[in-house]
Design an enzyme around this catalytic site. Structure first.
Site, PDB file in Angstrom:
ATOM      1  N   ASP A  43       0.816  -1.215   0.000  1.00 22.81           N
ATOM      2  CA  ASP A  43       0.000   0.000   0.000  1.00 22.81           C
ATOM      3  C   ASP A  43       0.853   1.270   0.000  1.00 22.81           C
ATOM      4  O   ASP A  43       0.493   2.260  -0.627  1.00 22.81           O
ATOM      5  CB  ASP A  43      -0.919   0.003   1.226  1.00 22.81           C
ATOM      6  CG  ASP A  43      -2.074  -0.974   1.067  1.00 22.81           C
ATOM      7  OD1 ASP A  43      -2.423  -1.302  -0.075  1.00 22.81           O
ATOM      8  OD2 ASP A  43      -2.629  -1.398   2.096  1.00 22.81           O
ATOM      9  N   ASN A 157      -6.758   5.921  10.550  1.00 21.93           N
ATOM     10  CA  ASN A 157      -8.022   6.365  11.129  1.00 21.93           C
ATOM     11  C   ASN A 157      -8.738   5.225  11.856  1.00 21.93           C
ATOM     12  O   ASN A 157      -9.232   5.388  12.974  1.00 21.93           O
ATOM     13  CB  ASN A 157      -8.912   6.927  10.011  1.00 21.93           C
ATOM     14  CG  ASN A 157     -10.316   7.244  10.473  1.00 21.93           C
ATOM     15  OD1 ASN A 157     -10.550   8.175  11.220  1.00 21.93           O
ATOM     16  ND2 ASN A 157     -11.276   6.444  10.004  1.00 21.93           N
TER      17      ASN A 157
END
Length: 253
Positions: A43, A157
């Site tokens: 990622d 998050n």
């Protein structure tokens, strides 16, 4: 007609080996001539590729040669052309970060996942939060706070107990990390058009750093964050495995 593909790979040996094998099978072309960019890595490398190619119209199709690979498709050497032809596209806008440091210097960066503020010393940070020019929180005492896009809502998050946002939602997540005061405040959902400003209180005593997709700025005094509608990243996924499905699946895992 064959698709013009540009292959990019992280420095990891497994990614470099995959790139060589794919180029041998499908050829390679310069990035600025490509119809599709295939990114090989994890990622982090996918985010790097999206940032590096934001001025190029070609979409990016990732294949996982890293660890988690939330933004990546499964790696397979065979059948790539068919996969690219059938791929589903997700479009996302990055966040901008405008940071002003204690010494008066200014720094700008873009973030596809999130912009975060983190304490850079032994004491908790003290932050003042304004949204669209209106003061919303006089003082947040915490380890940090972040603003995340829907695409980044399952990353830092989510680890900070923030909400997972549907990929098509016009919403940003403002999430606190280890909030001490107000003790139970974890954040807010804001419209995508919102402009968020963090002012660092007692910046000399309680230093804070700002980070936009791993690009850090030390000793910030204030940070302004918002969505940048003028930049659109195009990401390709195999049918049935797009960002929307992954975000939903993540909530039931």
């Amino acid at each position: 007609m064959a698709i013009k593909i540009a292959f990019a790979a992280s420095p990891a040996p497994v990614a470099q080996t995959a790139r060589a094998a794919l180029i041998g099978r499908y050829g390679d072309c310069p990035v600025d001539e490509a119809e599709v960019i295939v990114a090989l890595g994890g990622d982090g490398f996918m985010l790097q590729t999206l940032h590096n190619t934001q001025d190029i119209p070609a979409p990016v199709y990732g294949m996982n040669r890293g660890t988690i690979g939330f933004l990546m498709n499964e790696y397979r050497e065979s059948g790539l052309l068919r996969r690219l032809e059938q791929a589903e596209e997700a479009k996302i806008n990055p966040l901008y970060m405008h940071a002003t440091c204690v010494d008066g210097s200014t720094h700008k960066a873009l973030a596809i996942n999130e912009v975060s503020l983190l304490r850079a010393g032994p004491q908790a940070a003290k932050l003042r939060i304004s949204v669209d020019g209106r003061l919303r929180m006089q003082e947040l005492v915490c380890d940090g706070a972040l603003v995340a896009t829907p695409a980044g809502s399952t990353a830092y998050n989510y680890s900070a107990h923030g909400p997972i946002l549907p990929i098509g939602s016009d919403v940003l997540a403002l999430t606190a990390m280890a909030a001490f005061r107000p003790r139970r405040w974890r954040g807010a959902l804001l419209p995508k058009t919102a402009k968020v400003r963090f002012d660092v209180l007692e910046a000399d005593k309680r230093p804070v750093m700002a980070d936009a997709d791993s690009r850090s700025v030390l000793n910030v005094a204030c940070v302004e964050i918002g969505s940048d509608p003028l930049i659109t990243h195009r990401i390709l996924f195999d049918p049935g495995h797009g960002l929307e499905e992954r975000l939903i699946s993540e909530q039931f895992s």
